[in-house]
Write a protein that holds these residues in place. Structure first.
Motif, short mmCIF file in Angstrom:
data_model
loop_
_atom_site.label_atom_id
_atom_site.label_comp_id
_atom_site.label_asym_id
_atom_site.label_seq_id
_atom_site.Cartn_x
_atom_site.Cartn_y
_atom_site.Cartn_z
N ALA B 6 1.29 -8.58 -4.33
CA ALA B 6 0.32 -8.34 -5.41
C ALA B 6 0.14 -6.85 -5.65
CB ALA B 6 -1.02 -8.96 -5.06
N ILE B 7 -0.27 -6.54 -6.88
CA ILE B 7 -0.66 -5.16 -7.19
C ILE B 7 -2.17 -5.10 -7.02
CG2 ILE B 7 -0.79 -3.42 -9.02
CD1 ILE B 7 1.79 -4.79 -10.16
N ILE B 8 -2.63 -4.21 -6.14
CA ILE B 8 -4.07 -4.10 -5.90
C ILE B 8 -4.64 -2.75 -6.33
CG2 ILE B 8 -4.04 -5.78 -4.01
CD1 ILE B 8 -4.41 -3.32 -2.09
N GLU B 42 -7.41 4.43 1.58
CA GLU B 42 -7.13 5.84 1.85
C GLU B 42 -5.61 6.01 1.83
OE1 GLU B 42 -11.09 6.64 2.47
OE2 GLU B 42 -9.48 8.12 2.58
N ALA B 43 -5.19 7.23 1.53
CA ALA B 43 -3.74 7.51 1.57
C ALA B 43 -3.18 7.15 2.93
CB ALA B 43 -3.48 8.98 1.26
N ALA B 44 -3.95 7.38 3.97
CA ALA B 44 -3.47 7.14 5.33
C ALA B 44 -3.18 5.65 5.59
CB ALA B 44 -4.49 7.66 6.34
N ASP B 45 -3.76 4.76 4.75
CA ASP B 45 -3.52 3.33 4.94
C ASP B 45 -2.13 2.92 4.47
OD1 ASP B 45 -6.87 2.60 3.72
OD2 ASP B 45 -6.16 3.11 5.73
N VAL B 46 -1.55 3.72 3.56
CA VAL B 46 -0.28 3.32 2.96
C VAL B 46 0.84 3.46 3.98
CG1 VAL B 46 1.33 3.71 1.06
CG2 VAL B 46 -1.12 4.07 0.72
N GLN B 47 1.70 2.43 4.04
CA GLN B 47 2.74 2.41 5.07
C GLN B 47 4.09 2.91 4.58
OE1 GLN B 47 2.09 -1.80 5.71
NE2 GLN B 47 1.40 -1.36 7.78
N SER B 48 4.34 2.83 3.27
CA SER B 48 5.65 3.20 2.75
C SER B 48 5.51 3.58 1.29
CB SER B 48 6.62 2.01 2.91
OG SER B 48 7.86 2.30 2.31
N SER B 98 10.10 -8.71 3.40
CA SER B 98 10.87 -8.67 4.64
C SER B 98 9.95 -8.71 5.85
CB SER B 98 11.70 -7.38 4.69
OG SER B 98 10.84 -6.27 4.89
N GLY B 99 8.67 -8.40 5.61
CA GLY B 99 7.72 -8.37 6.71
C GLY B 99 7.57 -6.99 7.33
N LEU B 100 8.30 -6.02 6.80
CA LEU B 100 8.28 -4.69 7.40
C LEU B 100 6.95 -3.96 7.14
CD1 LEU B 100 10.24 -2.98 9.02
CD2 LEU B 100 11.13 -2.04 6.92
N PHE B 101 6.44 -4.09 5.92
CA PHE B 101 5.21 -3.39 5.55
C PHE B 101 4.29 -4.32 4.77
CE2 PHE B 101 6.72 0.46 7.12
CZ PHE B 101 7.95 0.80 6.59
N GLU B 102 3.00 -3.99 4.72
CA GLU B 102 2.11 -4.78 3.87
C GLU B 102 1.41 -3.93 2.82
OE1 GLU B 102 -0.99 -6.72 6.06
OE2 GLU B 102 -1.97 -4.82 6.57
N LEU B 103 1.63 -2.64 2.83
CA LEU B 103 0.99 -1.78 1.82
C LEU B 103 1.98 -0.69 1.41
CD1 LEU B 103 -1.80 -1.79 0.47
CD2 LEU B 103 -2.51 -0.05 2.11
N VAL B 215 0.85 -1.62 -3.95
CA VAL B 215 1.38 -2.98 -3.86
C VAL B 215 1.11 -3.51 -2.45
CG1 VAL B 215 3.44 -4.39 -4.22
CG2 VAL B 215 3.19 -2.22 -5.43
N ALA B 216 0.66 -4.75 -2.35
CA ALA B 216 0.26 -5.29 -1.04
C ALA B 216 0.83 -6.67 -0.79
CB ALA B 216 -1.27 -5.35 -0.97
N GLY B 217 0.99 -7.00 0.48
CA GLY B 217 1.35 -8.35 0.88
C GLY B 217 0.14 -9.26 0.71
N GLU B 218 0.36 -10.55 0.76
CA GLU B 218 -0.68 -11.53 0.45
C GLU B 218 -1.95 -11.37 1.28
OE1 GLU B 218 0.81 -15.48 0.48
OE2 GLU B 218 -1.01 -16.30 -0.41
#
Lengths: 183, 384, 387
Positions: B6-8, B42-48, B98-103, B215-218
């Motif tokens: 989803a786009i959050i 926060e920017a720090a929450d973003v994984q990729s 792929s399960g690698l990232f959620e954010l 963009v986030a995982g479910e």
């Protein structure tokens, strides 16, 4: 013991093949011209270079003084806070003696690129520039240097308004020779 | 493995012909700040992070060097795709599924105003041996394609002009659009011929702007305060690059990209199941050509008649390019696809103000990379 | 964390040469075809394509990815071109892994290509444009500068000598003699390297990889396809990538922390806790001799400042404890930027299957790590593979 990759393809051409026209070449010169918006931070940086000064930005959260200045702190991800002038002296973090230009022409006298940690900015906050007015053999990591500026009328608002960084007086060869009274 | 994407979060700077108050870094920082605030992160929450950019549009080689700091991506996984923002959204989906990232954050921008001779850059993308020596302005490729398209489809030139007029009028209600104008079809046809049959007002002008998506995982999307806009499907495809062997009237790569997206989204009858369309209209005729390739209309002539009757306007039965499209918002280069997505996100969330399309639940965004490419991407977004 | 299993089932590459007759499309085609043939697969079994290439400035094309697409088998298929400078050749495999691991595709063809010779009078000149347009380009910087600055800093901080660094050139160029695609395989001594022309002190000519033309490709497949295609799939066990700040002059260059982070991401995925024990072969990126040492440390395969000593002790020789760059690397095989990283992946593929011929590392190696690097001393890309 034959192994992979087996029978790789690819045809090598020599520069001689090119010179003697043994292969078909189509020359083309692209027109790649840009007029980049400098934006807030770099506009001020270049303006101050024209004034003979180096300006930086501060971030109050991580308490760093950032050079080159930017309107955002990349560590804290927030807008930076203040403008602050830093000195035009610094310490050589690393350097090289380069005998080849960017377009692969040979140089007899080397260019001396360096990363210089500037006084007044945070520790390790360096900029890239050239060293000059120094015997290449005498350059050392840790050397103290000062900017040698173009005369004010020749400055255009560019990093090249600084001609190069030279050893601080009392530290370099030139200064010592002068003290002996002869040159 | 995550199951849905989803786009959050959405942040952008308005598209404008020039943007001299900001460097590209400052523009990206503004859009990113807005996107993270919108997502409540926060920017720090973003994984990729993924940036979509072409070196020669930026004027810098290895442009990905210059992307991390202003997005908060320093020392994080980050890479560039040299493609449209919709390809970036596809990439984010791959990373999450792929399960690698959620954010994951996707960014694209245009600083087209900083390119001194843009047609020369476009020329540099053409085949250096077979096409470039002809010394033609590369827009001619669109002219050739339109000529063949009109010939095969039976679409009339005037109908293409209606597309341009509609989209420029749509832009009047979009504060983020660069080229709002109250135009009629006759004004478009009266503009100077440029690359016949194309007239000047049928060709999108470039604009500057930046768009950032979060963009986030479910699971992550459900924990978000923002109303998630689900990416129900995303497809992308290339056709053959060679001008000499392309199907001029029918962009098969758009059809292929849509097929992939529709299959993922479980869509069988696009015209009935999608309420809102944002498609590429860099050249006015393209909107009609794309509506056929997307199977929204059985053929381009039908799409053209519907346009002429006003059926693809805001407030009508099947609104197309309510944002203004590329013609109305401006050609944002690699950010065009994200501009299409931005409109869908705002519409689906009910945040489109005077442009709001009532009852929109599913939207489609499509991008094309411009001449001389045969590259397209399609995304289906929905509230469920 | 359970990821969908993805394997490399085929690999192929062209010769790496200073100047190829073949166009970028032809180079890509040759490598892609070789990879598919090695897996006895046809193009219609390929669900998706990833292309990797570094600056468009070299090939003489804008949107190079679009032009080359036909040569990569991308017609009618989903096609992505990823780009992280020199890190591209290894990152592209991670990008391909994402395609299959996502479950959306069962196969992915990954092709990396570079044709640097197009750029006249010398490809080196194009590197001017990687520097900051506002604060650096007016100084007319040279690509050699940043490597020399980093090498000098690395040497200074750890007290490493030029002799120790020269050993990397000797090892890699010797290893390359066993590689059929090698551009610069040679039997050299440390003295030869140190006697070679000083380009940008402390960098000598024989410590620098060449500019090259070439391409390399691999075929990735989901488990059920992999087991049908080959009886020795090479599994992708971990992927990692990390991009550091653009403000490279604000960092201390003595250590590639971005390589460490990328490596840790990949090792964690692969369940590796002691890389020095659990990795059997390393293919670190070696565009300059010192870089291999720098990167071995970033990869946690040598303590900081100690890689040179381990090299001198023979640890990284082909028959040593932890063979590093048995392929011959960029120094020996060549450096068509993106293709060079993929060449390292191909090498691990062949090594782990016992197919590396004259280059074969003894003892049935089971796990390898390939790493590439790029940008302004900024990006680390890492892939761990195993059988």
């Amino acid at each position: 013991m034959e192994g992979q990759p087996k029978n790789p393809r690819g045809t090598s051409l020599s520069s001689d093949d090119i010179k003697r026209g043994r292969t078909f070449l189509l020359p083309y010169t692209p027109r790649l011209e840009y007029a980049w918006d400098c934006g807030e931070a770099i506009t001020r940086y270049l303006e101050e270079l024209k004034n003979g000064r180096l300006v930086a930005r501060t971030c109050h959260r991580c308490q760093r003084t950032l050079l080159p200045p930017r309107m955002f702190c990349e560590v804290c991800f927030r807008p930076t806070d203040d403008w602050v002038f830093v000195k035009d002296t610094g310490t050589v973090n690393t350097f090289s003696l380069c005998y080849v230009t960017w377009d692969v022409r040979k140089l007899r006298k080397p260019e001396i690129p360096a990363v210089i940690e500037m006084d007044g900015a945070s520790p390790g906050m360096g900029i890239m520039h050239l060293l000059g007015g120094v015997d290449p053999k005498k350059v050392r990591v840790g050397m103290r240097v000062r900017a040698v500026w173009k005369p004010p009328t020749e400055r255009t608002g560019s990093i090249t308004d600084i001609l190069y960084f030279a050893p601080l007086k009392g530290n370099g060869t030139a200064a010592r020779r002068k003290r002996k009274g002869k040159r | 493995m995550g199951s849905r994407v989803a786009i959050i979060g959405l942040g952008f700077t308005p598209a404008r012909p020039t943007s001299s108050h900001q460097s590209y870094k400052e523009m990206m920082f503004e859009a990113a700040q807005r996107a993270y605030a919108d997502a409540g992160i926060e920017a720090a929450d973003v994984q990729s992070f993924v940036t979509c950019a072409e070196d020669l549009n930026e004027g810098l080689s290895i442009f990905d060097e210059y992307t991390p700091d202003q997005l908060g991506a320093m020392l994080k996984p980050m890479h560039t795709l040299t493609q449209d923002g919709l390809h970036g959204l596809a990439d984010a989906a791959l990373q999450i599924l792929s399960g690698l990232f959620e954010l994951v954050v996707v960014e694209a921008h245009s600083k087209a105003s900083n390119i001194v001779a843009p047609d020369w850059i476009a020329d540099y993308a053409t085949d250096p041996v077979l096409n470039r020596p002809l010394g033609l302005n590369p827009h001619y490729i669109a002219g050739l394609e339109m000529q063949r398209f009109l010939h095969e489809s039976g679409v009339k030139h005037e109908q293409c002009a209606h597309v341009a007029a509609k989209n420029r009028r749509h832009a009047l209600r979009n504060p983020a659009a660069a080229y709002p104008a109250h135009l009629e079809a006759k004004d478009v046809l009266a503009s100077p011929p440029a690359f016949e049959p194309l007239h000047e007002k049928e060709i999108a002008r470039t604009a500057d702007g930046c768009i950032v998506l979060v963009v986030a995982g479910e699971d992550r999307a459900h924990r978000s305060a923002a109303k998630p806009v689900w990416v129900r499907g995303v497809g992308w495809a290339n056709g053959s690059f060679a001008l000499e062997s392309r199907n001029w009237a029918h962009p098969d790569y758009v059809r292929r990209a849509a097929e992939i997206a529709y299959r993922q989204a479980g869509i069988h009858d696009p015209a009935r199941e999608i309420q809102l369309l944002e498609v590429d209209d860099t050249y006015a005729y393209k909107e009609l050509q794309h509506l056929e390739a997307l199977r929204v209309f059985p053929n381009a002539a039908d799409a053209a008649r519907a346009t002429e009757r006003g059926e693809t306007q805001q407030g009508a039965r099947l609104p197309v390019n309510v944002s203004g499209g590329v013609l109305g918002m401006g050609n944002l280069l690699e950010a065009n696809g994200l501009a299409r997505v931005a409109e869908l996100v705002l519409q689906l969330r009910g945040q489109s103000g005077a442009r709001q399309v009532e009852g929109a639940r599913v939207g489609l965004a499509q991008s094309w990379r411009g001449v001389p490419t045969t590259s397209a991407a399609v995304a289906i977004l929905g509230l469920e | 964390m359970g990821y969908r299993k993805v394997a490399i089932v085929g690999a192929g590459m062209t010769k790496f040469v200073r100047r190829a007759l073949e166009t970028p499309r032809e180079l890509s085609w040759l490598a892609a075809k070789a990879a598919l043939d090695s897996a006895e697969m046809k193009l219609d079994q390929v669900d998706s394509v990833v292309f990797g290439s570094a600056p468009d400035a070299f090939d003489g094309l804008h949107m190079k990815g679009e032009f080359v697409a036909d040569g990569c088998g991308a017609w009618g298929k989903p096609y992505l071109r990823c780009y992280v400078g020199g890190g591209t050749g290894v990152y592209a495999i991670a990008q391909g892994w994402l395609h299959v691991a996502s479950g959306l595709f069962d196969t992915c063809l990954v092709v990396c290509e570079e044709k640097m010779s197009t750029c006249q009078p010398h490809p080196q000149g194009a590197f001017l444009t990687i520097f900051d347009n506002f604060t650096e380009q007016p100084l007319k910087p040279n690509l050699l500068w940043i490597f020399a600055l980093e090498q000098n800093r690395y040497m200074q901080v750890h007290g490493i000598t030029l002799e120790e660094i020269a050993r990397v050139s000797v090892k890699n160029k010797r290893n390359a003699l066993g590689h059929p695609c090698a551009q610069l395989g040679a039997e050299l001594t440390v003295e030869d390297v140190l006697k070679s022309e000083v380009m940008a002190w402390p960098v000598h000519r024989l410590m620098v990889s060449p500019t090259s033309d070439g391409a390399a490709a691999v075929v990735l497949a989901a488990e059920h396809v992999a087991r049908r295609v080959t009886n020795k799939p090479v599994w992708i066990e971990g992927v990692g990538w990390c991009l550091d700040t653009a403000y490279w002059t604000n960092r201390d260059l003595y250590y590639p922390r971005y390589v460490e982070r990328a490596a840790r991401m990949a090792y964690e995925m692969a369940g590796i806790r002691e890389p020095r024990k659990e990795i059997n072969i390393a293919e670190p990126y070696d565009p300059f001799a010192y870089k291999e040492l720098h990167h071995l440390e970033g990869l946690q395969l040598a303590p900081k400042g100690q890689a040179a000593k381990l090299l001198a002790d023979g640890v990284f020789d082909r028959d040593g404890d932890l063979p590093a760059t048995p392929s011959g690397g960029l120094l020996g095989v060549g450096n068509p930027i993106a293709a060079a990283g993929t060449m390292k992946i191909c090498e691990l593929f062949w090594q782990l299957r016992g197919e590396a011929g004259a280059r074969q590392v003894p003892g049935k190696p089971r796990r390898g790590v390939a790493q590439a690097w790029g940008d302004l001393m900024q990006v680390g890309t890492v892939v761990v593979v195993g059988v």
